[in-house]
Design an enzyme around this catalytic site. Structure first.
Site, short mmCIF file in Angstrom:
data_model
loop_
_atom_site.label_atom_id
_atom_site.label_comp_id
_atom_site.label_asym_id
_atom_site.label_seq_id
_atom_site.Cartn_x
_atom_site.Cartn_y
_atom_site.Cartn_z
N GLN A 61 0.94 -1.23 -0.05
CA GLN A 61 0.02 -0.12 0.16
C GLN A 61 0.72 1.22 -0.08
OE1 GLN A 61 -2.38 2.45 0.21
NE2 GLN A 61 -3.79 1.84 1.48
N ARG A 63 0.28 4.15 0.84
CA ARG A 63 0.04 5.31 2.13
C ARG A 63 0.44 4.29 3.42
NH1 ARG A 63 -5.95 7.20 4.48
NH2 ARG A 63 -4.99 8.90 5.74
N GLY A 82 -22.17 2.36 10.92
CA GLY A 82 -21.77 1.31 10.19
C GLY A 82 -20.95 1.68 9.06
N GLU A 102 -8.01 0.49 3.20
CA GLU A 102 -7.49 0.35 4.23
C GLU A 102 -7.88 0.84 5.66
OE1 GLU A 102 -2.95 -0.04 6.21
OE2 GLU A 102 -3.39 -0.10 4.24
N ARG A 103 -8.28 2.66 5.39
CA ARG A 103 -8.62 3.53 6.30
C ARG A 103 -9.82 3.18 6.84
NH1 ARG A 103 -11.69 8.17 5.94
NH2 ARG A 103 -10.88 9.77 7.71
N GLU A 135 -6.90 5.49 -5.83
CA GLU A 135 -7.62 5.90 -4.73
C GLU A 135 -7.02 6.79 -3.74
OE1 GLU A 135 -10.27 3.49 -1.10
OE2 GLU A 135 -8.14 3.23 -1.35
N ARG A 139 -8.55 10.68 -2.92
CA ARG A 139 -9.11 11.13 -1.56
C ARG A 139 -7.97 12.21 -1.21
NH1 ARG A 139 -12.94 7.59 0.27
NH2 ARG A 139 -13.14 5.80 -0.92
#
Length: 306
Positions: A61, A63, A82, A102-103, A135, A139
């Site tokens: 990843q 990040r 949720g 992943e966040r 991604e 973001r």
């Protein structure tokens, strides 16, 4: 007899954004052709719940740094509403590996969630890297160093050219080039950028300093004094300006200073003698009003007539 067709996602869709890439691949692998009635049926993307303990982050990843405060804020939202957006994962031997999300996965762990919604896909290693990069860029989650490292890996490991990387992430080639230049920074300075102590603008401003220790010292000065990017650029101009060699005073300079002091007393104002080589130079007499100028003129006229 039904024949199922399945093909991997084309990397050509990456430059159009993450959403387009996923939609294209979903259409490819959910097409079922029925030979008898000659019709094509497109199934909806399948979403399912998976235990959080069965999901692992992607080690590649791009990040590496996550804002703890932002994660806590997201976890509070997850407790209340949720996980609203499914994670994109791929099946490994004994677990699911995160492709994107992943966040959300980290925040769900903080929230104490047991299961999360996922969409299971199958991509190549390069496609996983590209999707994760896109991604995060969309973001704005990556810091400048993480982004540069991701570009470098696409170029080095997958032999992509800079213009190919630019097309995949919908950026200009110049933006990719400028990003990669940040990796020339001293490692200590790179760490400061990753920690948010220096902005992208600060980093670009000091990248021209070749000596690593000097670069780090300047970076510390910028952080300690909370300098703006404009102030940093001004500092760099002063650092790059060549120092003017100090002029050597003539050996008999004390003689001129003595005469200068005597003339100050006679004229009643500041007198400066600028001596050059071969006993040449000029005399500057300061005045602060028209009346004082006239007084100096009368004094010189009087001295001449004596």
């Amino acid at each position: 007899m039904a024949v199922a067709k399945k093909s991997k996602a084309s990397s050509k869709g990456l430059g159009k954004g993450l959403g387009n890439l996923i939609r294209e691949s979903e259409e490819d692998e959910n097409v079922v052709v029925k030979e008898v009635v000659k019709e094509v049926v497109v199934k909806e993307p399948s979403e399912m719940k998976v235990r959080l303990s069965q999901i692992e982050p992607n080690r590649e990843q791009p990040r590496k740094v996550f804002d703890e405060d932002a994660l806590i804020e997201l976890s509070e939202s997850i407790k209340q509403y949720g996980v609203l957006q499914p994670l994109l994962v791929q099946k490994k031997d004994k677990y699911y590996e995160i492709i994107a999300g992943e966040r959300r996965w980290r925040a769900a762990k903080l929230a104490g969630v047991k299961e999360v919604p996922v969409i299971i896909k199958d991509y190549s290693t390069q496609e996983v890297m590209e999707i994760a990069l896109i991604e995060n860029i969309q973001r704005e989650d990556l810091n400048p160093i993480e982004e540069a490292q991701a570009y470098q890996r696409l170029i080095k490991d997958y032999r992509l050219k800079q213009d190919e990387v630019a097309e995949k992430v919908s950026k200009s080639r110049a933006a990719i080039t400028n990003s990669l230049r940040l990796l020339k920074l001293d490692e200590r300075v790179q760490e400061m950028v990753m920690e948010g102590k220096l902005s992208n603008g600060h980093a670009r401003a000091i990248i021209g300093i070749e000596d690593g220790d000097q670069q780090y010292q300047v970076a510390q000065k910028i952080f300690d004094e909370q300098m703006s990017v404009r102030e940093t650029e001004k500092l760099m101009k002063n650092l790059n300006r060549p120092e003017k060699p100090e002029k050597q005073k003539p050996q008999n300079d004390f003689v001129y200073r003595d005469i200068e002091e005597k003339m100050n007393k006679i004229m009643g104002t500041k007198v400066v003698i600028k001596n050059r080589e071969h006993d040449k130079g000029k005399i500057e007499i300061e005045y602060y009003s028209q009346a004082e100028l006239e007084r100096i003129y009368d004094l010189l006229k009087q001295i001449k007539n004596e």
